[in-house]
Design a protein around this motif. Structure first.
Motif: not given
Length: 206
Positions: A111-136
């Motif tokens: 993936m490529r992040f816009d530098h202005g959205t990197m921190e919000s993207g990292l939070d999304l991965y930790r708190y939204v995407i990762l829990p969804a992946l764990e359910e697979l």
């Protein structure tokens, strides 16, 4: 924690020789170096692509290791008939449900992040995407490596088997699309691999 990945697009007929070299020669030498934590190797037998990733306790240890590892990278490139491409990363996320076993496979997403959205993207991965992946079904672990300077990231999800990985494709696509919409991340590539060496040994990082 830090990581260095070495990607070689080689001849598919050379993969077994390359895997043996990384497992039997590179990994023991690497693990004897100060600050080394572990090593993994992903392989695509159809394309010949291999990605070896080493993990390090500190950035200084990773950088200091390069002089000794460079000849091994060149030798791996000779064996696999490809040119090694090297990237360095911050290892920001590592979550395991359980350790992988024989037959495990991985899906990697660059993936490529816009530098202005990197921190919000990292939070999304930790708190939204990762829990969804764990359910697979068949989920083993997931990691996220980030190069802040280049605004690049690589997410890798490991599954118990190729069947589990294949069965997860549709749901994984939906999870990925949600992340793209909500964070503004550009997905550069997605690929699936055999997990040929599974000793990255990153601690839990969430």
């Amino acid at each position: 924690m830090f990581a260095r990945s070495t990607t070689i697009m080689g001849d598919p007929t050379t993969l077994d020789s390359g895997i043996a070299y990384v497992r039997d020669e590179v990994m023991p030498a690497l693990m004897a170096m100060d600050g080394a934590v572990g090593l993994s190797l992903l392989c695509d037998r159809e394309s010949g692509q291999c990605i070896a990733t080493s993990s390090w306790a500190t950035e200084d240890a990773m950088r200091a290791s390069d002089l000794n590892l460079r000849p091994m990278r060149e030798r791996a490139g000779e064996l696999m008939q490809g040119t090694p491409q090297v990237e360095e990363w911050d290892a920001l996320v590592m979550h395991r449900d359980h350790h992988s076993g024989p037959g495990a496979c991985c899906r990697a997403t660059w993936m490529r992040f816009d530098h202005g959205t990197m921190e919000s993207g990292l939070d999304l991965y930790r708190y939204v995407i990762l829990p969804a992946l764990e359910e697979l079904d068949g989920f083993c672990s997931a990691s996220l490596l980030v190069n802040r300077e280049l605004g690049r990231a690589c997410s890798t999800t490991t599954f118990d088997s190729v069947e589990a990985m294949e069965a997860s494709r549709e749901r994984s696509w939906a999870i990925r699309e949600q992340g793209v919409r909500e964070s503004g991340v550009d997905v550069l590539d997605v690929a699936e691999y055999e997990l040929a060496v599974a000793h990255l040994h990153l601690p839990e990082l969430v």
